[in-house]
Motif scaffolding. Structure first.
Motif, PDB file in Angstrom:
ATOM      1  N   ARG A  22      26.890  76.749  49.847  1.00 38.95           N
ATOM      2  CA  ARG A  22      27.563  77.854  50.523  1.00 38.95           C
ATOM      3  C   ARG A  22      28.538  78.589  49.612  1.00 38.95           C
ATOM      4  O   ARG A  22      29.181  77.987  48.749  1.00 38.95           O
ATOM      5  CB  ARG A  22      28.309  77.327  51.747  1.00 38.95           C
ATOM      6  N   CYS A  23      28.612  79.878  49.836  1.00 37.90           N
ATOM      7  CA  CYS A  23      29.536  80.726  49.104  1.00 37.90           C
ATOM      8  C   CYS A  23      30.002  81.848  50.020  1.00 37.90           C
ATOM      9  O   CYS A  23      29.188  82.572  50.586  1.00 37.90           O
ATOM     10  CB  CYS A  23      28.866  81.319  47.861  1.00 37.90           C
ATOM     11  N   ASN A  24      31.306  81.985  50.155  1.00 43.21           N
ATOM     12  CA  ASN A  24      31.890  83.096  50.897  1.00 43.21           C
ATOM     13  C   ASN A  24      32.834  83.859  49.989  1.00 43.21           C
ATOM     14  O   ASN A  24      33.515  83.264  49.155  1.00 43.21           O
ATOM     15  CB  ASN A  24      32.644  82.602  52.136  1.00 43.21           C
ATOM     16  N   TYR A  25      32.858  85.153  50.122  1.00 39.21           N
ATOM     17  CA  TYR A  25      33.685  85.956  49.237  1.00 39.21           C
ATOM     18  C   TYR A  25      34.559  86.896  50.045  1.00 39.21           C
ATOM     19  O   TYR A  25      34.281  87.209  51.205  1.00 39.21           O
ATOM     20  CB  TYR A  25      32.797  86.759  48.283  1.00 39.21           C
ATOM     21  N   SER A  26      35.606  87.332  49.387  1.00 41.03           N
ATOM     22  CA  SER A  26      36.479  88.354  49.945  1.00 41.03           C
ATOM     23  C   SER A  26      36.587  89.447  48.895  1.00 41.03           C
ATOM     24  O   SER A  26      37.040  89.181  47.777  1.00 41.03           O
ATOM     25  CB  SER A  26      37.865  87.783  50.253  1.00 41.03           C
ATOM     26  N   TYR A  27      36.119  90.638  49.263  1.00 42.18           N
ATOM     27  CA  TYR A  27      36.070  91.719  48.273  1.00 42.18           C
ATOM     28  C   TYR A  27      36.110  93.041  48.996  1.00 42.18           C
ATOM     29  O   TYR A  27      35.446  93.212  50.002  1.00 42.18           O
ATOM     30  CB  TYR A  27      34.786  91.594  47.436  1.00 42.18           C
ATOM     31  N   GLY A  28      36.877  93.977  48.488  1.00 44.08           N
ATOM     32  CA  GLY A  28      37.095  95.215  49.209  1.00 44.08           C
ATOM     33  C   GLY A  28      35.985  96.225  49.124  1.00 44.08           C
ATOM     34  O   GLY A  28      35.906  97.137  49.921  1.00 44.08           O
ATOM     35  N   ALA A  29      35.114  96.082  48.157  1.00 40.36           N
ATOM     36  CA  ALA A  29      34.051  97.073  47.970  1.00 40.36           C
ATOM     37  C   ALA A  29      32.712  96.348  47.983  1.00 40.36           C
ATOM     38  O   ALA A  29      32.634  95.168  48.286  1.00 40.36           O
ATOM     39  CB  ALA A  29      34.260  97.809  46.652  1.00 40.36           C
ATOM     40  N   THR A  30      31.668  97.077  47.666  1.00 43.03           N
ATOM     41  CA  THR A  30      30.355  96.441  47.577  1.00 43.03           C
ATOM     42  C   THR A  30      30.381  95.433  46.437  1.00 43.03           C
ATOM     43  O   THR A  30      30.667  95.795  45.302  1.00 43.03           O
ATOM     44  CB  THR A  30      29.264  97.487  47.312  1.00 43.03           C
ATOM     45  N   PRO A  31      30.105  94.198  46.750  1.00 46.62           N
ATOM     46  CA  PRO A  31      30.239  93.183  45.705  1.00 46.62           C
ATOM     47  C   PRO A  31      29.007  93.073  44.821  1.00 46.62           C
ATOM     48  O   PRO A  31      27.893  93.377  45.234  1.00 46.62           O
ATOM     49  CB  PRO A  31      30.413  91.908  46.516  1.00 46.62           C
ATOM     50  N   TYR A  32      29.248  92.668  43.607  1.00 50.89           N
ATOM     51  CA  TYR A  32      28.189  92.200  42.732  1.00 50.89           C
ATOM     52  C   TYR A  32      28.315  90.687  42.723  1.00 50.89           C
ATOM     53  O   TYR A  32      29.363  90.157  42.382  1.00 50.89           O
ATOM     54  CB  TYR A  32      28.347  92.783  41.341  1.00 50.89           C
ATOM     55  N   LEU A  33      27.268  89.981  43.064  1.00 49.18           N
ATOM     56  CA  LEU A  33      27.340  88.549  43.296  1.00 49.18           C
ATOM     57  C   LEU A  33      26.423  87.789  42.357  1.00 49.18           C
ATOM     58  O   LEU A  33      25.327  88.253  42.030  1.00 49.18           O
ATOM     59  CB  LEU A  33      26.959  88.252  44.746  1.00 49.18           C
ATOM     60  N   PHE A  34      26.889  86.629  41.970  1.00 47.08           N
ATOM     61  CA  PHE A  34      26.178  85.829  40.981  1.00 47.08           C
ATOM     62  C   PHE A  34      26.227  84.352  41.377  1.00 47.08           C
ATOM     63  O   PHE A  34      27.179  83.886  42.003  1.00 47.08           O
ATOM     64  CB  PHE A  34      26.842  85.960  39.594  1.00 47.08           C
ATOM     65  N   TRP A  35      25.201  83.639  40.933  1.00 48.73           N
ATOM     66  CA  TRP A  35      25.248  82.184  40.927  1.00 48.73           C
ATOM     67  C   TRP A  35      24.949  81.719  39.503  1.00 48.73           C
ATOM     68  O   TRP A  35      23.958  82.142  38.891  1.00 48.73           O
ATOM     69  CB  TRP A  35      24.210  81.572  41.867  1.00 48.73           C
ATOM     70  N   TYR A  36      25.847  80.837  39.030  1.00 44.88           N
ATOM     71  CA  TYR A  36      25.665  80.219  37.724  1.00 44.88           C
ATOM     72  C   TYR A  36      25.548  78.710  37.908  1.00 44.88           C
ATOM     73  O   TYR A  36      26.126  78.127  38.823  1.00 44.88           O
ATOM     74  CB  TYR A  36      26.870  80.505  36.811  1.00 44.88           C
ATOM     75  N   VAL A  37      24.850  78.071  36.952  1.00 48.43           N
ATOM     76  CA  VAL A  37      24.746  76.625  36.945  1.00 48.43           C
ATOM     77  C   VAL A  37      25.298  76.106  35.625  1.00 48.43           C
ATOM     78  O   VAL A  37      25.096  76.714  34.570  1.00 48.43           O
ATOM     79  CB  VAL A  37      23.296  76.153  37.155  1.00 48.43           C
ATOM     80  N   GLN A  38      26.019  74.994  35.719  1.00 48.88           N
ATOM     81  CA  GLN A  38      26.587  74.370  34.524  1.00 48.88           C
ATOM     82  C   GLN A  38      26.147  72.913  34.475  1.00 48.88           C
ATOM     83  O   GLN A  38      26.563  72.102  35.292  1.00 48.88           O
ATOM     84  CB  GLN A  38      28.113  74.454  34.552  1.00 48.88           C
ATOM     85  N   SER A  39      25.322  72.590  33.501  1.00 50.15           N
ATOM     86  CA  SER A  39      24.940  71.202  33.280  1.00 50.15           C
ATOM     87  C   SER A  39      26.003  70.535  32.425  1.00 50.15           C
ATOM     88  O   SER A  39      26.724  71.213  31.688  1.00 50.15           O
ATOM     89  CB  SER A  39      23.571  71.134  32.607  1.00 50.15           C
TER      90      SER A  39
END
Lengths: 114, 112
Positions: A22-39
């Motif tokens: 799950r991921c929830n964001y708070s952002y005032g404009a249209t967001p650019y969203l990403f998922w990264y993975v760290q091994s």
């Protein structure tokens, strides 16, 4: 203020089971969203990103994520988890201004049971 | 191979001893940035650079300096390290036409 919340610090799933982070964001404009993975011991690798258009985005390694504006969410999913998916996952929202800052969540560590 | 290279990968130092973490990218990216990663806090931006000779503060710039004399290099300088700068540091770069940040493998710094 912009922020990203990943409510699950740890998640354990069995190999072959489905996964949703799950991921929830708070952002005032249209967001650019990403998922990264760290091994472990590695840098961050981009799994997928959402800028606009289709709200269901496909990424690498069989991952997908769905942008839901009404819920301010961008949850990451995978239908069948492999042991090699054990890692830490970070959701991020991007500011597309001059700072181009990515605001990261605190991460979710995925453990995979054999 | 396209990559962001950081050195050193691991460093233990003592309070007050100046150190530099180097970062180099071979993708001809204009934008570069430094983040620090701390448990429970995710990654936070320290400094960024839009291009050569253009740098600006991120969210946690105190105690750090940067320079951008060449497009490929963006070193992070700790003039007088303190224990609260013990962290995992990541350098990242981005090209003009992509939203993706490319990250280095990280530099783990311990300040005693």
């Amino acid at each position: 203020a912009q922020s990203v919340t990943q409510p699950d610090i740890h998640i354990t799933v069995s190999e072959g089971a489905s996964l949703e982070l799950r991921c929830n964001y708070s952002y005032g404009a249209t967001p650019y969203l990403f998922w990264y993975v760290q091994s472990p011991g590695q840098g961050l690798q981009l799994l997928l990103k959402y800028f606009s258009g289709d709200t269901l985005v496909q990424g690498i390694k069989g991952f997908e994520a769905e942008f839901k504006r009404s819920q301010s969410s961008f949850n990451l999913r995978k239908p069948s988890v492999h042991w090699s998916d054990a890692a830490e996952y970070f959701c991020a929202v991007g500011r597309m201004d001059s700072s181009y800052k990515l605001i990261f969540g605190s991460g979710t560590r995925l453990l995979v049971r054999p | 191979e396209a990559q962001v290279t950081q050195n050193p990968r691991y460093l233990i130092t003592v309070t007050g001893k100046k150190l530099t973490v180097t970062c180099s990218q071979n993708m001809n990216h204009e934008y570069m940035s430094w983040y620090r990663q701390d448990p429970g806090l995710g990654l936070r931006q320290i400094y960024y650079s839009m291009n050569v000779e253009v740098t600006d503060k991120g969210d946690v710039p105190e105690g750090y300096k940067v320079s951008r004399k060449e497009k490929r290099n963006f070193p992070l300088i700790l003039e007088s390290p303190s224990p609260n700068q013990t962290s995992l540091y990541f350098c990242a770069s981005r090209g003009a036409n992509t939203g993706e940040l490319f990250f280095g493998e990280g530099s783990r710094l311990t300040v005693l």
